[in-house]
Design a protein around this motif. Structure first.
Motif, short mmCIF file in Angstrom:
data_model
loop_
_atom_site.label_atom_id
_atom_site.label_comp_id
_atom_site.label_asym_id
_atom_site.label_seq_id
_atom_site.Cartn_x
_atom_site.Cartn_y
_atom_site.Cartn_z
N LEU A 201 -0.92 16.09 14.34
CA LEU A 201 -1.90 15.00 14.30
C LEU A 201 -1.17 13.67 14.20
N GLY A 202 -1.10 12.95 15.30
CA GLY A 202 -0.52 11.61 15.27
C GLY A 202 0.97 11.58 15.60
N GLY A 203 1.45 10.35 15.78
CA GLY A 203 2.81 10.13 16.26
C GLY A 203 3.88 10.63 15.30
N SER A 204 3.71 10.37 14.00
CA SER A 204 4.77 10.79 13.06
C SER A 204 4.94 12.29 13.09
N ALA A 205 3.81 13.02 12.99
CA ALA A 205 3.90 14.48 12.99
C ALA A 205 4.55 14.97 14.29
N ALA A 206 4.10 14.41 15.42
CA ALA A 206 4.61 14.86 16.71
C ALA A 206 6.10 14.55 16.82
N GLN A 207 6.46 13.33 16.43
CA GLN A 207 7.87 12.94 16.58
C GLN A 207 8.76 13.71 15.60
N GLY A 208 8.24 13.90 14.38
CA GLY A 208 9.01 14.64 13.37
C GLY A 208 9.22 16.09 13.79
N THR B 235 0.87 -1.18 0.00
CA THR B 235 0.00 0.00 0.00
C THR B 235 0.90 1.21 0.00
N ASN B 236 0.27 2.34 -0.17
CA ASN B 236 1.07 3.56 -0.18
C ASN B 236 1.16 4.18 1.20
N ASN B 237 0.71 3.45 2.19
CA ASN B 237 0.50 4.12 3.47
C ASN B 237 1.45 3.72 4.59
N ARG B 238 2.68 3.43 4.23
CA ARG B 238 3.63 3.15 5.32
C ARG B 238 4.00 4.45 6.03
N LYS B 239 4.54 4.29 7.22
CA LYS B 239 4.98 5.47 7.99
C LYS B 239 6.23 6.06 7.34
N PRO B 240 6.37 7.36 7.34
CA PRO B 240 7.62 7.92 6.81
C PRO B 240 8.79 7.64 7.75
N SER B 241 9.97 7.49 7.18
CA SER B 241 11.15 7.25 8.04
C SER B 241 11.62 8.59 8.61
N ARG B 242 12.50 8.49 9.59
CA ARG B 242 13.06 9.72 10.20
C ARG B 242 13.76 10.56 9.13
N GLU B 243 14.49 9.86 8.21
CA GLU B 243 15.23 10.59 7.17
C GLU B 243 14.25 11.32 6.25
N GLU B 244 13.15 10.62 5.91
CA GLU B 244 12.17 11.26 5.02
C GLU B 244 11.57 12.49 5.68
N MET B 245 11.28 12.37 6.96
CA MET B 245 10.71 13.54 7.65
C MET B 245 11.75 14.67 7.73
N ALA B 246 13.00 14.30 8.01
CA ALA B 246 14.04 15.33 8.12
C ALA B 246 14.23 16.04 6.78
N THR B 247 14.08 15.30 5.69
CA THR B 247 14.23 15.91 4.36
C THR B 247 13.14 16.95 4.10
#
Ligand code: URA
Length: 232
Positions: A94-101, A62-74
């Protein structure tokens, strides 16, 4: 674009890639409902994502995997540039990825929500992602938490204009505050609205306010017509 209130999600999903806008699929519908309950429309807020583009990985189904730390940093410099232009007074992750990123933290949403953080000097609140709410079978507890998080944002920044205060929001408006006239007309409107759908937290606050002037006037009627539950 400029907005007082900015929401940051994870990254574009399939529909977002097709339509080239954030939150245009089922999660977007849920987000619209949350905004509506806050007395806000999409036009009044700015919606973005912590990750702008997420390449497909090998064997990705699917297209819906979580982004990696590197992808978020980019993507982070693009998001920072957006924030410089939009100049929000408050950001909600909204959600863990956004908060952590945004916060550079490994903690889960459950630990990050419930207090104020900062991003580029702007107050930031963390809450659950709308998709998470969609995945809950009986999500009332989680919906309530999101609603409580949004109430903190609204209370601190008075993001809803008085005229657009939703009945739910009116319940949380301190009696005697400058919004109390809007509160009273909004409660009156709610009292007339036989189809009012409300949620447990509204009920709880109604209980708290039942001895206030507006509370006394409208609570009984509202309680009668509340079908409980699910404000959004
Ligand atoms: N989920 C997100 O986090 N962002 C979108 O734009 C859509 C779904």
């Amino acid at each position: 674009p400029q907005a007082d209130f900015m929401l940051v999600g994870e990254d574009p999903g399939f529909q977002e890639e097709q339509k080239r806008g954030p939150f245009v699929g089922p999660a977007g519908e849920k987000l619209n409902q949350i905004l509506k309950a806050m007395g806000l429309s999409r036009e009044r807020v700015y919606i973005s994502n912590v990750c702008k583009f997420r390449p497909a990985t090998r064997n990705q189904t699917t297209n819906n995997r979580k982004p990696s730390r590197e992808e978020m940093a980019t993507s982070l410099p693009f998001l920072k540039a957006e924030i410089d232009v939009v100049k929000p007074r408050v950001i909600v992750a909204l959600g863990g990825s956004a908060a952590q990123g945004l916060l550079g933290s490994d903690k889960p949403v459950g630990q990050l929500r419930g207090s104020w953080h900062q991003f580029q000097g702007i107050p930031l609140r963390v809450t659950y992602h709308p998709s998470y709410l969609l995945r809950q079978e009986d999500g009332l507890g989680e919906k309530r938490k999101v609603w409580e998080d949004m109430i903190f944002v609204m209370e601190r920044y008075h993001l809803a204009s008085c005229s657009s205060l939703s009945p739910e929001m009116a319940m949380f408006t301190p009696i005697g505050s400058k919004d109390s006239r809007a509160c009273s007309s909004s409660l009156a409107a709610a009292a007339k609205n036989e189809a009012l759908i409300t949620c447990r937290s509204t009920m709880a606050v109604l209980q708290d306010k039942k001895n206030s002037y507006h509370g006394k006037k409208y609570t009984k009627h509202i309680l009668n017509i509340c079908k409980i539950l699910c404000m959004y």
